[in-house]
Design a protein around this motif. Structure first.
Motif, PDB file in Angstrom:
ATOM      1  N   PHE A 142     118.293  62.190  43.576  1.00 20.54           N
ATOM      2  CA  PHE A 142     117.560  63.351  44.068  1.00 20.54           C
ATOM      3  C   PHE A 142     117.737  63.432  45.578  1.00 20.54           C
ATOM      4  CE2 PHE A 142     115.354  62.042  40.238  1.00 20.54           C
ATOM      5  CZ  PHE A 142     115.108  63.235  39.581  1.00 20.54           C
ATOM      6  N   PHE A 143     117.904  64.644  46.093  1.00 16.46           N
ATOM      7  CA  PHE A 143     117.959  64.874  47.528  1.00 16.46           C
ATOM      8  C   PHE A 143     116.870  65.886  47.866  1.00 16.46           C
ATOM      9  CE2 PHE A 143     119.445  66.972  51.394  1.00 16.46           C
ATOM     10  CZ  PHE A 143     119.641  65.857  52.203  1.00 16.46           C
ATOM     11  N   VAL A 144     115.888  65.449  48.641  1.00 17.67           N
ATOM     12  CA  VAL A 144     114.749  66.304  48.987  1.00 17.67           C
ATOM     13  C   VAL A 144     115.197  67.317  50.036  1.00 17.67           C
ATOM     14  CG1 VAL A 144     112.378  66.381  49.852  1.00 17.67           C
ATOM     15  CG2 VAL A 144     113.141  64.429  48.448  1.00 17.67           C
ATOM     16  N   ILE A 145     115.007  68.598  49.734  1.00 18.75           N
ATOM     17  CA  ILE A 145     115.419  69.692  50.617  1.00 18.75           C
ATOM     18  C   ILE A 145     114.252  70.216  51.442  1.00 18.75           C
ATOM     19  CG2 ILE A 145     116.306  72.062  50.670  1.00 18.75           C
ATOM     20  CD1 ILE A 145     117.744  71.429  48.054  1.00 18.75           C
ATOM     21  N   ARG A 146     113.080  70.326  50.807  1.00 16.11           N
ATOM     22  CA  ARG A 146     111.919  70.926  51.473  1.00 16.11           C
ATOM     23  C   ARG A 146     110.658  70.219  51.020  1.00 16.11           C
ATOM     24  NH1 ARG A 146     108.299  74.468  49.735  1.00 16.11           N
ATOM     25  NH2 ARG A 146     109.470  75.014  47.848  1.00 16.11           N
ATOM     26  N   GLY A 147     109.724  70.056  51.932  1.00 19.89           N
ATOM     27  CA  GLY A 147     108.437  69.456  51.605  1.00 19.89           C
ATOM     28  C   GLY A 147     108.523  67.951  51.453  1.00 19.89           C
ATOM     29  N   GLN A 148     107.537  67.415  50.751  1.00 18.39           N
ATOM     30  CA  GLN A 148     107.490  65.983  50.466  1.00 18.39           C
ATOM     31  C   GLN A 148     107.437  65.787  48.958  1.00 18.39           C
ATOM     32  OE1 GLN A 148     103.948  64.544  52.370  1.00 18.39           O
ATOM     33  NE2 GLN A 148     105.001  64.159  54.304  1.00 18.39           N
ATOM     34  N   VAL A 149     108.059  64.691  48.510  1.00 16.46           N
ATOM     35  CA  VAL A 149     108.019  64.341  47.099  1.00 16.46           C
ATOM     36  C   VAL A 149     107.622  62.875  47.008  1.00 16.46           C
ATOM     37  CG1 VAL A 149     109.272  64.266  44.921  1.00 16.46           C
ATOM     38  CG2 VAL A 149     109.865  66.001  46.620  1.00 16.46           C
ATOM     39  N   LEU A 150     106.596  62.595  46.214  1.00 17.32           N
ATOM     40  CA  LEU A 150     106.161  61.220  46.003  1.00 17.32           C
ATOM     41  C   LEU A 150     106.932  60.670  44.812  1.00 17.32           C
ATOM     42  CD1 LEU A 150     104.328  58.756  46.414  1.00 17.32           C
ATOM     43  CD2 LEU A 150     102.649  59.889  44.938  1.00 17.32           C
ATOM     44  N   PHE A 151     107.770  59.672  45.054  1.00 12.36           N
ATOM     45  CA  PHE A 151     108.528  59.012  43.991  1.00 12.36           C
ATOM     46  C   PHE A 151     107.909  57.665  43.691  1.00 12.36           C
ATOM     47  CE2 PHE A 151     111.871  61.990  45.008  1.00 12.36           C
ATOM     48  CZ  PHE A 151     112.515  62.171  43.793  1.00 12.36           C
ATOM     49  N   THR A 152     107.853  57.332  42.421  1.00 13.15           N
ATOM     50  CA  THR A 152     107.501  55.996  41.974  1.00 13.15           C
ATOM     51  C   THR A 152     108.696  55.504  41.175  1.00 13.15           C
ATOM     52  OG1 THR A 152     105.169  56.595  41.840  1.00 13.15           O
ATOM     53  CG2 THR A 152     105.845  54.590  40.683  1.00 13.15           C
ATOM     54  N   CYS A 153     109.297  54.410  41.621  1.00  7.46           N
ATOM     55  CA  CYS A 153     110.471  53.832  40.963  1.00  7.46           C
ATOM     56  C   CYS A 153     110.221  52.343  40.779  1.00  7.46           C
ATOM     57  CB  CYS A 153     111.733  54.022  41.791  1.00  7.46           C
ATOM     58  SG  CYS A 153     112.121  55.725  42.148  1.00  7.46           S
ATOM     59  N   ALA A 154     110.234  51.888  39.534  1.00  4.68           N
ATOM     60  CA  ALA A 154     110.024  50.469  39.239  1.00  4.68           C
ATOM     61  C   ALA A 154     108.773  49.956  39.959  1.00  4.68           C
ATOM     62  CB  ALA A 154     111.261  49.663  39.609  1.00  4.68           C
ATOM     63  N   GLU A 155     107.704  50.749  39.897  1.00  2.00           N
ATOM     64  CA  GLU A 155     106.384  50.436  40.454  1.00  2.00           C
ATOM     65  C   GLU A 155     106.309  50.473  41.978  1.00  2.00           C
ATOM     66  OE1 GLU A 155     104.524  47.069  38.608  1.00  2.00           O
ATOM     67  OE2 GLU A 155     105.261  47.638  36.623  1.00  2.00           O
ATOM     68  N   GLN A 156     107.363  50.912  42.669  1.00  2.00           N
ATOM     69  CA  GLN A 156     107.307  51.111  44.118  1.00  2.00           C
ATOM     70  C   GLN A 156     107.090  52.588  44.384  1.00  2.00           C
ATOM     71  OE1 GLN A 156     110.992  49.590  45.776  1.00  2.00           O
ATOM     72  NE2 GLN A 156     109.869  47.845  46.598  1.00  2.00           N
ATOM     73  N   ARG A 157     106.135  52.899  45.283  1.00  2.00           N
ATOM     74  CA  ARG A 157     105.840  54.292  45.621  1.00  2.00           C
ATOM     75  C   ARG A 157     106.380  54.598  47.002  1.00  2.00           C
ATOM     76  NH1 ARG A 157     101.024  56.582  42.885  1.00  2.00           N
ATOM     77  NH2 ARG A 157     100.679  57.654  44.829  1.00  2.00           N
TER      78      ARG A 157
END
Length: 147
Positions: free
Chosen positions: A60-75
């Motif tokens: 994923f490449f964030v273009i606008r705003g903020q996105v909260l990702f959780t991957c393998a329990e890391q936020r």
């Protein structure tokens, strides 16, 4: 299938799919490229899938705003310009931050993401989420929710 070069102007995109509150425009599908699939995803604050995994890599490449990702329990709160790569089999989730956001998603050959998005748009109507139907349809494409 042999890929051919093409140019997709803004007015030439197919209408956005509605996948449980996330708007998804298919930019490159398996009929366009043998190697990759690309979608443009956007949503309002809080929209996004719960923890899940599948058997394809995605970036994923964030273009606008903020996105909260959780991957393998890391936020991680990811601002515009951030790239997130998620290997196949990794439990992950995301949600759009304050004011909503927009990002590109890239998957490779063998990804079932776009056929799944089309099926969810077709079979899960907007409105109150039909969790059982969403789980059933997504499962047909190899996605497993970790609720």
């Amino acid at each position: 299938m042999s890929s051919q070069s093409f140019v997709l102007q803004p007015g030439q995109r197919s209408p956005a799919l509605n996948v449980v509150g996330v708007r998804i425009n298919v930019l490159v599908s398996d009929t366009d490229s043998a190697a990759q699939r690309i979608t443009l995803q956007s949503g309002e604050e809080g929209a996004g899938p719960p923890p899940h995994c599948h058997d394809w890599d995605e970036s994923f490449f964030v273009i606008r705003g903020q996105v909260l990702f959780t991957c393998a329990e890391q936020r991680c709160v990811c601002a515009a310009g951030t790239l997130v790569h998620i290997p196949a089999g990794t439990v992950h989730a995301f949600s759009f931050g304050p004011g909503g956001g927009e990002m590109l998603e890239v998957t490779g050959a063998g990804s079932q993401a776009i056929p799944m998005f089309r099926a969810l748009d077709r079979e899960v109507p907007p409105g109150p989420l039909d969790v059982a139907k969403t789980v059933q349809v997504a499962g047909e494409y190899g996605l497993v929710f970790h609720l």
